[in-house]
Design a protein around this motif. Structure first.
Motif, PDB file in Angstrom:
ATOM      1  N   ILE A   1      -3.283 -11.933  -1.190  1.00 48.90           N
ATOM      2  CA  ILE A   1      -4.228 -12.805  -0.491  1.00 48.90           C
ATOM      3  C   ILE A   1      -4.256 -14.199  -1.119  1.00 48.90           C
ATOM      4  O   ILE A   1      -4.381 -15.195  -0.426  1.00 48.90           O
TER       5      ILE A   1
ATOM      6  N   ALA B   1      -8.507  -3.635  -8.274  1.00 48.57           N
ATOM      7  CA  ALA B   1      -8.813  -2.223  -8.488  1.00 48.57           C
ATOM      8  C   ALA B   1      -9.260  -1.964  -9.930  1.00 48.57           C
ATOM      9  O   ALA B   1     -10.300  -1.358 -10.166  1.00 48.57           O
TER      10      ALA B   1
ATOM     11  N   LEU C   1       0.817  -1.213   0.000  1.00 50.51           N
ATOM     12  CA  LEU C   1       0.000   0.000   0.000  1.00 50.51           C
ATOM     13  C   LEU C   1       0.857   1.272   0.000  1.00 50.51           C
ATOM     14  O   LEU C   1       0.367   2.330  -0.352  1.00 50.51           O
TER      15      LEU C   1
ATOM     16  N   VAL D   1      -0.901  -5.574  -5.068  1.00 45.55           N
ATOM     17  CA  VAL D   1      -1.598  -5.583  -3.775  1.00 45.55           C
ATOM     18  C   VAL D   1      -2.618  -6.725  -3.732  1.00 45.55           C
ATOM     19  O   VAL D   1      -2.702  -7.462  -2.754  1.00 45.55           O
ATOM     20  N   GLU D   2      -3.383  -6.849  -4.824  1.00 46.68           N
ATOM     21  CA  GLU D   2      -4.486  -7.821  -4.860  1.00 46.68           C
ATOM     22  C   GLU D   2      -3.996  -9.267  -4.888  1.00 46.68           C
ATOM     23  O   GLU D   2      -4.786 -10.190  -4.675  1.00 46.68           O
TER      24      GLU D   2
ATOM     25  N   ASP E   1     -13.867   1.293   1.220  1.00 51.35           N
ATOM     26  CA  ASP E   1     -12.448   1.456   1.564  1.00 51.35           C
ATOM     27  C   ASP E   1     -11.614   0.792   0.476  1.00 51.35           C
ATOM     28  O   ASP E   1     -11.413  -0.425   0.467  1.00 51.35           O
TER      29      ASP E   1
ATOM     30  N   ASP F   1      -8.382   0.774  -0.515  1.00 51.56           N
ATOM     31  CA  ASP F   1      -7.131   0.050  -0.253  1.00 51.56           C
ATOM     32  C   ASP F   1      -7.368  -1.265   0.465  1.00 51.56           C
ATOM     33  O   ASP F   1      -6.789  -2.290   0.121  1.00 51.56           O
ATOM     34  N   VAL F   2      -8.229  -1.227   1.489  1.00 53.68           N
ATOM     35  CA  VAL F   2      -8.484  -2.456   2.237  1.00 53.68           C
ATOM     36  C   VAL F   2      -9.122  -3.496   1.319  1.00 53.68           C
ATOM     37  O   VAL F   2      -8.774  -4.681   1.359  1.00 53.68           O
ATOM     38  N   ALA F   3     -10.037  -3.037   0.452  1.00 52.22           N
ATOM     39  CA  ALA F   3     -10.664  -3.974  -0.483  1.00 52.22           C
ATOM     40  C   ALA F   3      -9.605  -4.626  -1.372  1.00 52.22           C
ATOM     41  O   ALA F   3      -9.655  -5.825  -1.651  1.00 52.22           O
ATOM     42  N   ARG F   4      -8.620  -3.836  -1.787  1.00 51.62           N
ATOM     43  CA  ARG F   4      -7.564  -4.411  -2.639  1.00 51.62           C
ATOM     44  C   ARG F   4      -6.795  -5.500  -1.908  1.00 51.62           C
ATOM     45  O   ARG F   4      -6.462  -6.527  -2.494  1.00 51.62           O
ATOM     46  N   THR F   5      -6.531  -5.282  -0.601  1.00 49.66           N
ATOM     47  CA  THR F   5      -5.770  -6.304   0.120  1.00 49.66           C
ATOM     48  C   THR F   5      -6.568  -7.606   0.197  1.00 49.66           C
ATOM     49  O   THR F   5      -6.013  -8.654   0.473  1.00 49.66           O
ATOM     50  N   MET F   6      -7.884  -7.531  -0.040  1.00 48.32           N
ATOM     51  CA  MET F   6      -8.697  -8.750  -0.030  1.00 48.32           C
ATOM     52  C   MET F   6      -8.799  -9.386  -1.400  1.00 48.32           C
ATOM     53  O   MET F   6      -9.616 -10.291  -1.620  1.00 48.32           O
TER      54      MET F   6
ATOM     55  N   PHE G   1     -15.954  -2.334   6.343  1.00 50.54           N
ATOM     56  CA  PHE G   1     -16.741  -1.622   5.334  1.00 50.54           C
ATOM     57  C   PHE G   1     -18.032  -1.177   6.001  1.00 50.54           C
ATOM     58  O   PHE G   1     -18.981  -1.940   6.126  1.00 50.54           O
TER      59      PHE G   1
END
Ligand SMILES: Nc1ncnc2c1ncn2[C@@H]1O[C@H](COP(=O)(O)OP(=O)(O)OP(=O)(O)O)[C@@H](O)[C@H]1O
Ligand SMILES: [Mg+2]
Lengths: 235, 295
Positions: free
Chosen positions: A74, B185, A50, A70-71, B174, B176-181, A88
């Protein structure tokens, strides 16, 4: 599992992380502790991609993290619960979990949601409520559950006890300890130094963007200088 | 009684179009944090796509479907070409870029097509009135209300139930947080633009079916209305856009009813004045994502 070597991170002219190295082995619970502004969150955000690192290397199971979007983290088993929970807010509890498990098949996701509700019964009661209406402690449970949806092999937790009542803090630490018992590798950033040293295997102490001390958590808890600077106030 | 029903229908009619447009704006705002000023031009693009296809002899309804997809495609292209290279810049940069796109498209329409209004033949089915006793209701208005409500319901189901819908809402909440999941994007942003284009196309169909023509600045007025509706609604979530759209529709229809004929020209000015007053008291709109009061 995770190996970080000499990374530097700056925000414009401000250097926040000045060449730190650490590693987390498979199945370990490692904690990074330190005062406000030490650069802990910055380090984790760098791990998650990030914020960009200006130099140094980060390896996840031997794979160079700087080459993974980033994606993509996981799907390689690395999951993240950010500082301040960041659930969220406008989504229901259930949809938060679904988002956390969006890389899973529908069947698998439903199964995981079921598991999470078993583990966090209060989430079941509130499953159709918007996450923004939950209390701080409930939001933290949700943030952790959301991070566990994908059945990660390594979880990064940023200050999960931040701003919670003492009783809830103890609950959160119990959950983390139990999680570790299930074999998940954990990197925990905390300001509740006493409690995190109590459950961790190893610890790193950060100050002003550098790691100033590291070692066995039990030994660090006994360390005089740590006691003086962090534990004296009785936190 | 007749007058009251007429009044209600005009509220729903205006409100539906504004709501569809405002939703398109909000869906993109949720992902990138800026209001896409070129949104109205997607309506114009729909209009020209329809015009040309009818010119080539395609049946009206097939042309409509293709033109809606075309508007969605153009929105995706717009993002790819203009906004993606600016990813990570401030929303202000994106906003100004969207002004530039809008300006450029106007010139293209004027030069490549025509600066003047071109008539679009509207099928029989959409013109004229239905009579019920003393009541005359324009078919285009009924059509508008039915189409808009159906699309709103479908959109709601999509956002609430589908995996992609959940991902869109999560990343609007959110990014950025969504991207980490693992929520991609590029994919959600493209999806948001596609949706906004489709919504603009639907709105354009309804708009044009009541006016029967397309011209280079077709999208300008409705887009400004949609901006107002979206801002009234609060920009933070699709529900707000709906409320904002229908509230604005209600306001305009009411002003049309109560203003004496010689003041009707000031209708838009009065609406804008009310907007300013409203924003002084509720700077975050009807539905505010910010739980803390601003003052
Ligand atoms: N987005 C940013 N822009 C500029 N400077 C930043 C930004 N985020 C953090 N910093 C600076 O970087 C330094 C490290 O911040 P960081 O948030 O990593 O600390 P931390 O150890 O997580 O602190 P805390 O315990 O308070 O969360 C601080 O001096 C902070 O002011
Ligand atoms: Mg921090």
């Amino acid at each position: 599992m995770l190996k970080v070597s000499d990374i530097h991170v700056s925000y414009g002219p401000v250097a926040a992380v000045k060449g730190i190295s650490f590693d987390v082995k498979k199945g370990e619970l490692v904690t990074i502790i330190g005062a406000n502004g030490a650069g802990k969150t910055t380090t984790l955000n760098a791990l998650m991609g990030l914020v960009p690192v200006s130099s140094g290397s980060m390896l996840l199971k031997g794979e160079d993290l700087s080459k993974i979007p980033v994606e993509g983290r996981i799907t390689r088993g690395l999951s993240f619960s950010p500082e301040g929970r960041r659930v969220f807010k406008s989504l229901s509890v259930l949809d938060n979990l679904r988002a956390g498990g969006n890389i899973l098949s529908k069947l698998k996701a439903d199964e995981r949601i079921h598991d999470m509700m078993e583990q966090f019964p209060l989430l079941r009661e509130r499953s159709h409520q918007d996450a923004g209406t939950l209390s701080g402690g409930e939001q933290q449970m949700l943030a952790i559950a959301r991070a566990l949806m994908s059945q990660p092999s390594c979880v990064i937790l940023d200050e999960p006890s931040l701003g919670l009542a003492p009783k809830i803090v103890s609950q959160v630490f119990e959950i983390i300890r139990d999680l570790r018992e299930t074999g998940v590798t954990i990197l925990l950033v905390e300001q509740n130094i006493k409690k995190s040293l109590a459950i961790a295997d190893r610890a790193y102490v950060m100050e002003l963007g550098k790691i100033v001390k590291s070692g066995n958590a039990k030994e660090l808890a006994e360390d005089q200088s740590i006691q003086d600077s962090y534990l004296a106030a009785g936190s | 009684m007749e007058e009251f029903i007429q009044y209600l229908i005009s509220i729903l009619n205006l409100g539906s179009i504004y709501a569809l447009l405002a939703l398109g704006l909000v869906v993109v705002f949720g992902q990138l944090g800026f209001l896409n000023f070129a949104h109205g031009d997607l309506m114009t693009l729909f209009g020209y796509a329809l015009l040309f296809q009818i010119g080539w002899g395609l049946p009206f309804w097939i042309a409509v479907v293709i033109a809606i997809m075309f508007a969605g495609g153009c929105a995706v292209m717009m993002e790819r070409v203009a906004f993606r290279p600016l990813r990570g810049r401030s929303p202000m940069t994106l906003l100004i870029t969207s002004f530039a796109i809008s300006g450029a498209l106007h010139v293209v329409f004027q030069v490549a097509i025509s600066p003047r209004s071109k008539p679009i033949p509207i099928p029989e089915f959409l013109s004229g009135y239905i009579t019920m006793g003393d009541l005359f209701i324009s078919r285009a208005q009924i059509f508008t209300i039915i189409v808009a409500f159906t699309s709103l319901i479908l959109l709601r189901i999509f956002l609430a139930r589908s995996r992609l819908g959940i991902c869109l809402r999560a990343s609007a909440s959110d990014f950025d947080v969504a991207r980490t999941m693992g929520i991609q994007a590029n994919r959600v942003i493209a999806m948001a633009f596609f949706l906004s284009g489709v919504l603009a196309g639907m709105a354009a169909l309804l708009w044009i079916s009541q006016r029967g023509a397309v011209h280079p600045a077709l999208g300008l007025t409705p887009m400004i209305k949609a901006l107002i509706a979206a801002i009234i609604g609060g920009l933070s979530n699709p529900k707000g856009a709906l409320y904002g759209g229908f509230l604005l529709g209600g306001l305009e229809a009411t002003l049309l009813q109560i203003l004496p004929d010689n003041l009707v020209v000031f209708r838009d000015a009065i609406v804008l004045l009310l907007l300013i007053v409203f924003l002084v008291y509720r700077p975050n709109g009807i539905i505010s994502s910010n739980p803390e009061p601003m003052r």
